[in-house]
Write an enzyme that holds these catalytic residues in place. Structure first.
Site, PDB file in Angstrom:
ATOM      1  N   TYR A 179      49.611  42.400  44.087  1.00  0.00           N
ATOM      2  CA  TYR A 179      50.563  41.767  45.014  1.00  0.00           C
ATOM      3  C   TYR A 179      51.960  42.390  44.823  1.00  0.00           C
ATOM      4  CZ  TYR A 179      46.660  38.615  45.766  1.00  0.00           C
ATOM      5  OH  TYR A 179      45.418  38.128  46.070  1.00  0.00           O
ATOM      6  N   ARG A 227      51.682  36.210  34.884  1.00  0.00           N
ATOM      7  CA  ARG A 227      50.310  36.739  34.992  1.00  0.00           C
ATOM      8  C   ARG A 227      50.388  38.222  35.321  1.00  0.00           C
ATOM      9  NH1 ARG A 227      44.530  34.676  37.441  1.00  0.00           N
ATOM     10  NH2 ARG A 227      44.538  33.535  35.505  1.00  0.00           N
ATOM     11  N   ARG A 321      36.168  29.792  37.907  1.00  0.00           N
ATOM     12  CA  ARG A 321      34.951  29.429  38.665  1.00  0.00           C
ATOM     13  C   ARG A 321      34.185  28.255  38.072  1.00  0.00           C
ATOM     14  NH1 ARG A 321      32.728  35.303  38.783  1.00  0.00           N
ATOM     15  NH2 ARG A 321      33.796  35.143  36.772  1.00  0.00           N
TER      16      ARG A 321
HETATM   17  C1  LIG Z   1      38.283  31.401  44.705  1.00  0.00           C
HETATM   18  C2  LIG Z   1      39.247  32.070  43.750  1.00  0.00           C
HETATM   19  C3  LIG Z   1      40.591  32.126  44.077  1.00  0.00           C
HETATM   20  C4  LIG Z   1      41.506  32.717  43.195  1.00  0.00           C
HETATM   21  N1  LIG Z   1      42.857  32.653  43.474  1.00  0.00           N
HETATM   22  C5  LIG Z   1      43.751  33.077  42.545  1.00  0.00           C
HETATM   23  C6  LIG Z   1      45.141  32.844  42.712  1.00  0.00           C
HETATM   24  O1  LIG Z   1      45.595  32.194  43.669  1.00  0.00           O
HETATM   25  N2  LIG Z   1      45.976  33.341  41.767  1.00  0.00           N
HETATM   26  C7  LIG Z   1      45.515  34.040  40.681  1.00  0.00           C
HETATM   27  O2  LIG Z   1      46.317  34.476  39.854  1.00  0.00           O
HETATM   28  N3  LIG Z   1      44.198  34.223  40.487  1.00  0.00           N
HETATM   29  C8  LIG Z   1      43.311  33.748  41.365  1.00  0.00           C
HETATM   30  N4  LIG Z   1      41.970  33.863  41.115  1.00  0.00           N
HETATM   31  C9  LIG Z   1      41.518  34.463  39.841  1.00  0.00           C
HETATM   32  C10 LIG Z   1      41.210  33.368  38.815  1.00  0.00           C
HETATM   33  O3  LIG Z   1      42.384  32.644  38.461  1.00  0.00           O
HETATM   34  C11 LIG Z   1      40.582  33.980  37.544  1.00  0.00           C
HETATM   35  O4  LIG Z   1      41.505  34.871  36.970  1.00  0.00           O
HETATM   36  C12 LIG Z   1      39.266  34.701  37.838  1.00  0.00           C
HETATM   37  O5  LIG Z   1      38.449  33.970  38.728  1.00  0.00           O
HETATM   38  C13 LIG Z   1      38.466  34.937  36.549  1.00  0.00           C
HETATM   39  O6  LIG Z   1      38.183  33.704  35.903  1.00  0.00           O
HETATM   40  P1  LIG Z   1      36.719  33.020  35.966  1.00  0.00           P
HETATM   41  O7  LIG Z   1      35.742  34.048  35.440  1.00  0.00           O
HETATM   42  O8  LIG Z   1      36.832  31.819  35.078  1.00  0.00           O
HETATM   43  O9  LIG Z   1      36.413  32.691  37.391  1.00  0.00           O
HETATM   44  C14 LIG Z   1      41.047  33.306  41.988  1.00  0.00           C
HETATM   45  C15 LIG Z   1      39.680  33.271  41.698  1.00  0.00           C
HETATM   46  C16 LIG Z   1      38.787  32.648  42.544  1.00  0.00           C
HETATM   47  C17 LIG Z   1      37.323  32.592  42.156  1.00  0.00           C
END
Ligand SMILES: Cc1cc2nc3c(=O)[nH]c(=O)nc-3n(C[C@H](O)[C@H](O)[C@H](O)COP(=O)(O)O)c2cc1C
Length: 368
Positions: A179, A227, A321
């Site tokens: 971004y 982040r 997730r």
């Molecule tokens: C549906 C979805 C939306 C996400 N939106 C953001 C977000 O708005 N900002 C961000 O920094 N990361 C976003 N992420 C990344 C998550 O915060 C996280 O870093 C990533 O899913 C890995 O973690 P996990 O394996 O527990 O899912 C998003 C992930 C998912 C699955």
């Protein structure tokens, strides 16, 4: 996993936070009942803190038309309603993730066609350098001028003031995933020849200027995390060593915590996925730079969290997730570990007793 931790004036009751996740449910940037229910149910589910999805500083800073914003009073009041619920009905904290989409803006909802430009009504994009995210598909952004950079910095500061008024406990500055801020930090997306391009210190100059101005406004007793994409997974892109330098610069500027994500900067990326795959970045930054870190990415069992925290590889684990599959992930993981000294919402206490009893019984059956 269940040891509290204090950062500045904020104490988190355990080491699990609900990671920011876009829901694409806002209209004209306005959060609504969906955001209230989504964030509050996870706050009731045992996480020590819930982080809002990336909330955008202006209409043209949004990733999609469904992304929430913080540029007017109506949005501020809507966010305050969410914060007030979390504070009134749970003992969780709530963090606000603030960002600008940069060259990845003006796209369709994540579940529809992620990263694809809108069918109509696209808005112009701006980035560190005029390079499209997907060659031949994405809009080519304009290279941010000094006037753009001044305007966007002012937008971040104004949104920060609104986040204070809404009552958020913690502020996360989104400098990851390609971004706007990330586009300055990565050498893949920053080809500037002015003072904001070149070496890593120059590439961080603009995000640091914005961060410092926000830090000066944000209350001293409340934490700020940043982040970052700690690895671009592309030759010539950011590496873990660069990420440590980036973290060091933010630490010097007053950041309290580095949230260690990776990738999503270039479509050429070849990430090495696996269980807890980004933990090495949180570990390196925590132990080499000497700043608390958040580990995130494919952490999906209580044992993972316990191992990461006990080994000193990170200070907090952000779970994304698994929180979509189970808003009460932390409460359920506690019960699985036989850890009963955990607060459930009083309205749900009979559920706690039954779950703990059934899990203990299943454990006994295994021993028979
Ligand atoms: C549906 C979805 C939306 C996400 N939106 C953001 C977000 O708005 N900002 C961000 O920094 N990361 C976003 N992420 C990344 C998550 O915060 C996280 O870093 C990533 O899913 C890995 O973690 P996990 O394996 O527990 O899912 C998003 C992930 C998912 C699955």
């Amino acid at each position: 996993m269940f040891a509290p931790i204090s950062v500045r004036g904020v104490t988190l009751k355990n080491r699990v936070i609900c990671s920011p996740m876009a829901t694409y449910m806002a209209q004209d940037g306005l959060p609504n009942d969906f955001h209230l229910v989504h964030l509050s149910s996870r706050a009731m589910g045992g996480a020590s803190m819930v982080v809002t999805e990336m909330t955008c500083v202006s209409p043209d800073a949004r990733i999609t038309p469904g992304c929430p914003g913080m540029w007017n009073d109506e949005q501020q009041n809507a966010w305050k309603r969410v914060v007030d619920f979390v504070h009134t009905h749970t003992d969780a904290k709530i963090a606000f993730q603030l960002g600008h989409a940069g060259r990845k803006g003006s796209t369709r909802m994540g579940w529809d066609a992620i990263d694809q430009p809108l069918g109509s009504g696209n808005w112009p994009l701006v980035s560190a350098s005029p390079l499209p995210y997907i060659e031949g598909v994405s809009q080519t952004p304009a290279e941010a001028t000094r006037a753009d950079m001044r305007r966007i910095k002012a937008d971040f500061v104004s949104a920060t003031r609104r986040a204070i008024a809404a009552g958020f406990d913690w502020l996360e500055f989104h400098c990851a995933h390609g971004y706007f801020m990330s586009s300055f930090i990565s050498p893949l997306t920053n080809q500037r020849t002015d003072a904001y391009g070149g070496c890593v210190e120059n590439r961080c100059r603009y995000p640091l200027e914005v961060f410092s101005t926000m830090r000066a406004v944000w209350p001293q007793d409340r934490p700020m995390s940043v982040r970052i994409s700690a690895h671009d997974w592309v030759p010539g892109g950011t590496t873990a060593d660069d990420a440590a330098r980036v973290a060091c610069l933010f630490k010097e500027a007053g950041a309290d915590v580095i949230d260690c994500s990776s990738g999503q900067v270039s479509k050429a990326e070849k990430p090495v996925y696996g269980r807890m795959f980004q933990v090495p970045f949180a570990d390196k930054i925590r132990n080499e730079v000497g700043i608390p870190t958040i580990a995130v990415g494919n952490i999906f069992e209580g044992d993972h969290v316990n191992t990461i925290i006990a080994a000193g590889r990170a200070d907090l684990c952000a779970i994304a997730r698994p929180h979509l599959a189970d808003p009460a992930w932390t409460l359920h993981e506690a019960a699985k570990q036989g850890f009963t000294d955990i607060t459930w919402p009083k309205q749900y206490l009979t559920g706690k007793e039954q779950l703990e009893r059934n899990l203990a019984r299943a454990q006994l059956m295994l021993q028979v």
